[in-house]
Design a protein around this motif. Structure first.
Motif, PDB file in Angstrom:
ATOM      1  N   GLN A  38      -8.616   1.043   5.840  1.00 31.84           N
ATOM      2  CA  GLN A  38      -7.697   0.885   4.635  1.00 31.84           C
ATOM      3  C   GLN A  38      -7.001   2.088   4.095  1.00 31.84           C
ATOM      4  N   ASP A  39      -5.665   2.178   4.220  1.00 26.82           N
ATOM      5  CA  ASP A  39      -4.844   3.271   3.769  1.00 26.82           C
ATOM      6  C   ASP A  39      -4.330   2.803   2.526  1.00 26.82           C
ATOM      7  N   PRO A  40      -4.207   3.891   1.494  1.00 27.72           N
ATOM      8  CA  PRO A  40      -3.661   3.867   0.205  1.00 27.72           C
ATOM      9  C   PRO A  40      -2.699   2.679   0.023  1.00 27.72           C
ATOM     10  N   GLY A  41      -2.616   1.912  -0.961  1.00 22.65           N
ATOM     11  CA  GLY A  41      -1.649   0.823  -1.069  1.00 22.65           C
ATOM     12  C   GLY A  41      -1.413  -0.216  -0.147  1.00 22.65           C
ATOM     13  N   ARG A  42      -2.579  -0.361   0.943  1.00 20.90           N
ATOM     14  CA  ARG A  42      -2.156  -1.393   1.882  1.00 20.90           C
ATOM     15  C   ARG A  42      -3.693  -2.023   1.914  1.00 20.90           C
ATOM     16  N   ALA A  86      -8.417   8.109   6.194  1.00 26.19           N
ATOM     17  CA  ALA A  86      -8.325   6.759   5.447  1.00 26.19           C
ATOM     18  C   ALA A  86      -9.634   6.436   4.734  1.00 26.19           C
ATOM     19  N   THR A  87      -9.636   5.336   4.274  1.00 25.40           N
ATOM     20  CA  THR A  87     -11.136   4.817   3.960  1.00 25.40           C
ATOM     21  C   THR A  87     -11.398   3.637   4.774  1.00 25.40           C
ATOM     22  N   ARG A 106     -14.442   7.377   2.293  1.00 25.76           N
ATOM     23  CA  ARG A 106     -12.994   7.879   2.506  1.00 25.76           C
ATOM     24  C   ARG A 106     -13.102   9.160   3.518  1.00 25.76           C
TER      25      ARG A 106
ATOM     26  N   LEU B  39     -10.620  -0.400  -8.232  1.00 33.74           N
ATOM     27  CA  LEU B  39     -10.294   0.772  -7.901  1.00 33.74           C
ATOM     28  C   LEU B  39     -11.473   1.312  -7.289  1.00 33.74           C
ATOM     29  N   GLY B  40     -11.595   1.977  -5.899  1.00 35.60           N
ATOM     30  CA  GLY B  40     -12.675   2.951  -5.431  1.00 35.60           C
ATOM     31  C   GLY B  40     -13.718   1.778  -4.786  1.00 35.60           C
ATOM     32  N   ARG B 113      -0.926  -5.367  -6.958  1.00 37.99           N
ATOM     33  CA  ARG B 113      -1.702  -4.663  -7.821  1.00 37.99           C
ATOM     34  C   ARG B 113      -1.412  -5.359  -9.283  1.00 37.99           C
TER      35      ARG B 113
END
Lengths: 111, 117
Positions: A38-42, A86-87, A106, B39-40, B113
């Motif tokens: 998972q990439d940020p915002g995706r 990425a995570t 991450r 988040l997280g 979101r």
């Protein structure tokens, strides 16, 4: 209760090295285990699925192991690149069609 | 379309407002899933459809959450009387055949979101 644990601390690694991520689970007996990126915002993107009777699976620079005795899966990124940052999420089957996800780890690959 | 799409991408709601989140799965995919991601954290299962039938809604956190997929394609997740704790990313995923037990790849949308003020 059922738990999936991934290291919540970020993994910082130098480009070219191997990143190893851990997924531990308790009170599950999954027939399948999946890894997602998972990439940020995706949304998460599927990477690999491994079955309980498979000890190891590879895809390009990725390798996954599945030890049902230890209740653990290891995810390796060999020859890591900054683009691998990425995570990474592991996911197990739960009852019915549900996937239950770990919290993700991450990875930051530094050039 | 080529992938799963979701709209809106961002939503700001005042506490108490109703919201509706839309998911367009990959054409021909039988199964559709909704997840909530704080988040997280990893995604947490909310509900699952096989075609138009809602087979599992055990993850919906309260009766303020409602999902539908009336014609077996597009799905809507509705949250009534939003609360601040509803703030999260809502992910939709689809899979081709609806096989049981995590055998199948799930294809995720980019998420919506939601921020509740």
């Amino acid at each position: 209760s059922q738990k999936i644990e991934q290291n919540s601390e970020a993994l910082n690694i130098q480009e070219g090295k191997t990143a190893t991520l851990t997924c531990n689970y308790t009170n599950y007996s999954p027939a399948y285990l999946q890894w997602y990126r998972q990439d940020p915002g995706r949304g998460p993107v599927f990477l690999l699925l491994i079955r309980e009777n498979e000890k190891e699976k590879r895809k390009e620079r990725l390798k996954v192991t599945f030890d049902t005795t230890l209740k653990q899966s290891l995810f390796h990124i060999t020859a890591s690149q900054p683009a691998d940052s990425a995570t990474y999420l592991c996911a197990l089957e739960a009852a019915g069609n549900k996937l239950t996800f770990g919290g993700g780890t991450r990875v930051l690959v530094k050039p | 379309g080529a992938g799963v799409s979701q709209s809106p991408r961002y939503k700001v709601a005042k506490r108490g407002q109703d919201v509706a989140l839309r998911c367009d799965p990959i054409s021909g995919h039988v199964s559709l899933f909704w997840y909530q991601q704080a988040l997280g954290q990893g995604p947490e299962f909310l509900t699952y459809f096989q075609n138009e039938a809602q087979l599992d809604k055990s993850g919906l956190p309260s009766d303020r959450f409602f999902a539908e997929r009336p014609e077996g394609s597009v799905s809507t997740l509705k949250i009534q009387r939003t609360q601040q704790e509803d703030s999260a990313v809502y992910l939709c995923a689809s899979s081709l055949a609806g096989l049981a037990g995590g055998k199948e790849t799930q294809y995720f949308g980019p998420g919506t979101r939601l921020l509740v003020l």
